[in-house]
Design a protein around this motif. Structure first.
Motif, PDB file in Angstrom:
ATOM      1  N   LEU A  77       0.853  -1.189   0.000  1.00 48.76           N
ATOM      2  CA  LEU A  77       0.000   0.000   0.000  1.00 48.76           C
ATOM      3  C   LEU A  77       0.884   1.233   0.000  1.00 48.76           C
ATOM      4  O   LEU A  77       1.907   1.260   0.690  1.00 48.76           O
ATOM      5  CB  LEU A  77      -0.896   0.009   1.253  1.00 48.76           C
ATOM      6  CG  LEU A  77      -1.972   1.082   1.305  1.00 48.76           C
ATOM      7  CD1 LEU A  77      -3.081   0.787   0.298  1.00 48.76           C
ATOM      8  CD2 LEU A  77      -2.579   1.171   2.706  1.00 48.76           C
ATOM      9  N   THR A  78       0.461   2.233  -0.764  1.00 51.43           N
ATOM     10  CA  THR A  78       1.134   3.528  -0.661  1.00 51.43           C
ATOM     11  C   THR A  78       0.159   4.527  -0.064  1.00 51.43           C
ATOM     12  O   THR A  78      -1.053   4.465  -0.295  1.00 51.43           O
ATOM     13  CB  THR A  78       1.641   4.015  -2.029  1.00 51.43           C
ATOM     14  OG1 THR A  78       0.615   3.865  -3.008  1.00 51.43           O
ATOM     15  CG2 THR A  78       2.865   3.242  -2.461  1.00 51.43           C
ATOM     16  N   GLN A 148      -6.957  -7.344  -2.588  1.00 48.99           N
ATOM     17  CA  GLN A 148      -5.624  -7.777  -3.026  1.00 48.99           C
ATOM     18  C   GLN A 148      -5.488  -9.290  -2.885  1.00 48.99           C
ATOM     19  O   GLN A 148      -4.919  -9.951  -3.759  1.00 48.99           O
ATOM     20  CB  GLN A 148      -4.548  -7.050  -2.229  1.00 48.99           C
ATOM     21  CG  GLN A 148      -4.416  -5.581  -2.624  1.00 48.99           C
ATOM     22  CD  GLN A 148      -3.548  -4.790  -1.668  1.00 48.99           C
ATOM     23  OE1 GLN A 148      -3.603  -5.007  -0.459  1.00 48.99           O
ATOM     24  NE2 GLN A 148      -2.763  -3.881  -2.185  1.00 48.99           N
ATOM     25  N   HIS A 153      -7.121  -9.479 -10.685  1.00 53.12           N
ATOM     26  CA  HIS A 153      -6.602  -9.386 -12.050  1.00 53.12           C
ATOM     27  C   HIS A 153      -6.019 -10.705 -12.530  1.00 53.12           C
ATOM     28  O   HIS A 153      -5.571 -10.806 -13.667  1.00 53.12           O
ATOM     29  CB  HIS A 153      -5.536  -8.301 -12.151  1.00 53.12           C
ATOM     30  CG  HIS A 153      -6.054  -6.948 -11.775  1.00 53.12           C
ATOM     31  ND1 HIS A 153      -7.123  -6.377 -12.415  1.00 53.12           N
ATOM     32  CD2 HIS A 153      -5.675  -6.065 -10.826  1.00 53.12           C
ATOM     33  CE1 HIS A 153      -7.370  -5.194 -11.871  1.00 53.12           C
ATOM     34  NE2 HIS A 153      -6.509  -4.990 -10.903  1.00 53.12           N
TER      35      HIS A 153
ATOM     36  N   GLY B 130      -9.092  -1.535 -14.807  1.00 55.37           N
ATOM     37  CA  GLY B 130      -8.381  -2.565 -14.057  1.00 55.37           C
ATOM     38  C   GLY B 130      -7.860  -3.640 -14.991  1.00 55.37           C
ATOM     39  O   GLY B 130      -8.595  -4.161 -15.840  1.00 55.37           O
ATOM     40  N   GLY B 159      -5.256   0.366 -12.886  1.00 59.47           N
ATOM     41  CA  GLY B 159      -4.701  -0.535 -11.881  1.00 59.47           C
ATOM     42  C   GLY B 159      -4.365  -1.877 -12.488  1.00 59.47           C
ATOM     43  O   GLY B 159      -5.102  -2.392 -13.332  1.00 59.47           O
ATOM     44  N   ALA B 160      -3.248  -2.437 -12.072  1.00 61.72           N
ATOM     45  CA  ALA B 160      -2.851  -3.762 -12.546  1.00 61.72           C
ATOM     46  C   ALA B 160      -2.382  -4.583 -11.347  1.00 61.72           C
ATOM     47  O   ALA B 160      -2.219  -4.064 -10.243  1.00 61.72           O
ATOM     48  CB  ALA B 160      -1.745  -3.656 -13.590  1.00 61.72           C
ATOM     49  N   ASP B 188      -1.525  -3.688  -7.493  1.00 64.59           N
ATOM     50  CA  ASP B 188      -1.983  -4.345  -6.270  1.00 64.59           C
ATOM     51  C   ASP B 188      -0.835  -4.649  -5.322  1.00 64.59           C
ATOM     52  O   ASP B 188      -0.998  -4.621  -4.112  1.00 64.59           O
ATOM     53  CB  ASP B 188      -2.703  -5.655  -6.600  1.00 64.59           C
ATOM     54  CG  ASP B 188      -4.122  -5.423  -7.077  1.00 64.59           C
ATOM     55  OD1 ASP B 188      -4.501  -4.255  -7.262  1.00 64.59           O
ATOM     56  OD2 ASP B 188      -4.856  -6.413  -7.260  1.00 64.59           O
ATOM     57  N   ASP B 197       2.316   4.078  -7.163  1.00 61.06           N
ATOM     58  CA  ASP B 197       1.287   3.794  -6.165  1.00 61.06           C
ATOM     59  C   ASP B 197       1.015   2.299  -6.064  1.00 61.06           C
ATOM     60  O   ASP B 197       1.065   1.569  -7.056  1.00 61.06           O
ATOM     61  CB  ASP B 197      -0.011   4.525  -6.532  1.00 61.06           C
ATOM     62  CG  ASP B 197       0.114   6.024  -6.307  1.00 61.06           C
ATOM     63  OD1 ASP B 197       0.791   6.415  -5.338  1.00 61.06           O
ATOM     64  OD2 ASP B 197      -0.456   6.792  -7.093  1.00 61.06           O
ATOM     65  N   VAL B 198       0.699   1.865  -4.843  1.00 62.00           N
ATOM     66  CA  VAL B 198       0.305   0.488  -4.582  1.00 62.00           C
ATOM     67  C   VAL B 198      -1.020   0.518  -3.837  1.00 62.00           C
ATOM     68  O   VAL B 198      -1.195   1.299  -2.903  1.00 62.00           O
ATOM     69  CB  VAL B 198       1.362  -0.257  -3.736  1.00 62.00           C
ATOM     70  CG1 VAL B 198       0.929  -1.703  -3.490  1.00 62.00           C
ATOM     71  CG2 VAL B 198       2.725  -0.231  -4.427  1.00 62.00           C
ATOM     72  N   GLY B 199      -1.926  -0.355  -4.241  1.00 63.57           N
ATOM     73  CA  GLY B 199      -3.246  -0.411  -3.625  1.00 63.57           C
ATOM     74  C   GLY B 199      -4.230  -0.894  -4.664  1.00 63.57           C
ATOM     75  O   GLY B 199      -3.866  -1.683  -5.531  1.00 63.57           O
ATOM     76  N   ILE B 200      -5.470  -0.434  -4.597  1.00 63.73           N
ATOM     77  CA  ILE B 200      -6.442  -0.812  -5.625  1.00 63.73           C
ATOM     78  C   ILE B 200      -6.880   0.450  -6.358  1.00 63.73           C
ATOM     79  O   ILE B 200      -6.808   1.553  -5.816  1.00 63.73           O
ATOM     80  CB  ILE B 200      -7.645  -1.571  -5.027  1.00 63.73           C
ATOM     81  CG1 ILE B 200      -8.341  -0.742  -3.955  1.00 63.73           C
ATOM     82  CG2 ILE B 200      -7.175  -2.905  -4.445  1.00 63.73           C
ATOM     83  CD1 ILE B 200      -9.598  -1.399  -3.412  1.00 63.73           C
ATOM     84  N   GLN B 203      -9.040   3.429  -5.138  1.00 62.25           N
ATOM     85  CA  GLN B 203      -8.432   4.382  -4.193  1.00 62.25           C
ATOM     86  C   GLN B 203      -8.049   5.684  -4.860  1.00 62.25           C
ATOM     87  O   GLN B 203      -7.872   6.699  -4.194  1.00 62.25           O
ATOM     88  CB  GLN B 203      -7.150   3.781  -3.611  1.00 62.25           C
ATOM     89  CG  GLN B 203      -7.308   2.848  -2.465  1.00 62.25           C
ATOM     90  CD  GLN B 203      -5.932   2.345  -2.081  1.00 62.25           C
ATOM     91  OE1 GLN B 203      -5.462   1.372  -2.625  1.00 62.25           O
ATOM     92  NE2 GLN B 203      -5.289   3.038  -1.168  1.00 62.25           N
ATOM     93  N   MET B 225     -14.020  -4.691  -9.133  1.00 62.20           N
ATOM     94  CA  MET B 225     -13.350  -3.395  -9.267  1.00 62.20           C
ATOM     95  C   MET B 225     -14.314  -2.344  -9.819  1.00 62.20           C
ATOM     96  O   MET B 225     -14.360  -1.207  -9.345  1.00 62.20           O
ATOM     97  CB  MET B 225     -12.127  -3.555 -10.180  1.00 62.20           C
ATOM     98  CG  MET B 225     -11.493  -2.295 -10.695  1.00 62.20           C
ATOM     99  SD  MET B 225     -11.736  -2.165 -12.483  1.00 62.20           S
ATOM    100  CE  MET B 225     -12.275  -0.500 -12.671  1.00 62.20           C
TER     101      MET B 225
END
Lengths: 155, 289
Positions: A77-78, A148, A153, B130, B159-160, B188, B197-200, B203, B225
């Motif tokens: 997470l960022t 997650q 995906h 996504g 997002g990937a 993710d 960035d990391v997350g979904i 966000q 998603m």
């Protein structure tokens, strides 16, 4: 010319997590707040170490990372401006559960955890309002973690 | 710029039978990720193929194996060249991703209703994407950039799964460098060499800049998603009818005859795949669908 020192009081009041909280509560935590800056790659928190502060992000980006033996470090997470890092300062035994690293030059407001806990204990109404802000953050991050884990995906 | 459907739903090429694919030759191939490739196809026959609009799909035929519905991911301005980005997820798609330049595959279509780009003209346009939802929206980006003055702010959130799963990597860098759109990328999960960035992807919606009263959003990606992203947009004040989703089900015939892709009252190959969120929201919640 040196830039003026940021107005911590104003920044504290305007941070999205605290905006609108009772002025008395904000005044009570002002003295326990410090500004901290980090360069790209600098650690902010480390799993297993004492969680002594609540961090309110003002600028930059923080990666929350997990480290496990024989596995590469994983960023999950960022967190960016307007968001917070950590609630371990609130929950015994006050130990960080992940690493946090600045992914770009980052500035945070750090509120001393012991002082913040004392203020929350003294001001139950404000503590309730505080929790109404903190619990949705925890809930959102739990939901993110669930998605997650689902690996949506993946094929 | 075309309307929602350049060819009427159910139109096809390939002669008398709507099931017969036309032969197309692979003229270009790019390996996007470990399991995903982009194929550019051109018809073997000299006759020009019917036009298409962003969001439509083709039924691609891997000889002697079978068919799969694949969104068109190329530019509508080059209608002779049909570009598809395909992930290997089964026998048919595995064979298609292994096709080489010079190979011949079959193609039917285009089918379905595309993105209502005209509705977005004069408004802010948001694309929330996504995974392999980016290929069906890439033609939208091409059209928007070809007619940039027709739209106000353009915001994309993509997002990937991991940085290695990002498709169109070089193009994304070029889009991110542009001043006339904002392209956010999130994954993710990532290693320490990723500084993004990391997350979904949902966000990113609170950070998107748009006027909720005058914006249109196109969502494409995994259903969970799209559901979360649509709700996040509604939470920001957008009307459900201004949010469009691209639904995916098991397309077989492509022209509304076989019923394999039924989703509530809709046959997605004919009535979709693009539908307003206001029409499908109630069906998202039904587990049986």
């Amino acid at each position: 010319m040196r830039s003026p020192k940021p107005d911590l009081r104003g920044e504290l009041r305007e941070h999205p997590f605290l905006r609108g909280m009772d002025p008395g509560f904000l005044q009570a935590i002002e003295g326990a707040t410090q500004e901290r800056s980090f360069g790209t790659g600098d650690p902010l928190i480390r799993e297993g170490e004492a969680a002594k502060e609540m961090l309110l992000v003002q600028q930059g980006k923080i990666g929350l990372e997990l480290v496990a033996p024989d596995r590469p470090r994983l960023s999950l997470l960022t967190v960016g401006p307007g968001e917070i890092v950590g609630w371990s300062w609130l929950i015994p035994p006050h130990i960080w559960l992940s690493d946090g690293r600045a992914l770009k030059p980052t500035r945070v407001l750090a509120i001393d955890g012991a002082s913040l806990r004392a203020v929350l204990e003294d001001r139950p109404k404000d503590a309730y309002q505080f929790m109404l802000r903190l619990v949705p953050v925890i809930s959102r991050r739990l939901q993110i973690a669930r998605i997650q884990v689902m690996d949506i995906h993946g094929v | 710029m075309g309307s929602e459907t350049a060819a009427p739903p159910g139109s096809h090429e390939g002669g008398a039978s709507p099931w017969a694919p036309a032969p197309y030759r692979v003229v270009e191939r790019a390996q996007e990720t470990a399991d995903t490739a982009t194929l550019a196809l051109e018809p073997v026959e000299p006759a020009p193929p019917p036009g298409f609009v962003p969001g439509q799909f083709h039924m691609l035929y891997a000889p002697d194996i079978g068919e799969a519905a694949i969104s068109i991911s190329g530019a509508p301005s080059d209608p002779r060249r049909r570009v598809h980005t395909i992930r290997s997820a089964g026998r048919v798609t595995d064979a298609l991703t292994r096709a080489r330049v010079g190979d011949v595959v079959g193609l039917r279509g285009p089918y379905g209703r595309g993105w209502p780009l005209r509705e977005a003209e004069g408004k802010d346009l948001l694309l929330v994407v996504g995974g392999l939802g980016l290929p069906p929206l890439r033609p939208v980006l091409y059209e928007v950039l070809a007619h940039r003055d027709r739209f106000r702010r353009v915001e994309i959130a993509y997002g990937a799964r991991t940085p290695k799963d990002l498709v169109y990597y070089d193009e994304i860098q070029a889009w991110r460098a542009r001043k006339d759109l904002r392209f956010q990328v999130t994954v993710d999960r990532a290693g320490v060499d990723w500084y993004g960035d990391v997350g979904i992807v949902s966000q990113r919606i609170p950070d998107m800049r748009f006027d909720p009263s005058s914006a249109v959003a196109f969502l494409c990606g995994p259903e969970i998603m799209m559901r979360g992203s649509a709700q996040a947009l509604v939470d920001r004040g957008m009307s459900r009818s201004s949010v469009y989703v691209s639904m995916e089900r098991n397309m077989k015939c492509g022209f509304g005859q076989c019923g394999h892709c039924q989703f509530g009252p809709y046959l997605l190959c004919r009535d979709g795949p693009v539908l307003p969120y206001s029409s499908v929201e109630r069906y998202f919640a039904l587990r049986e669908l």
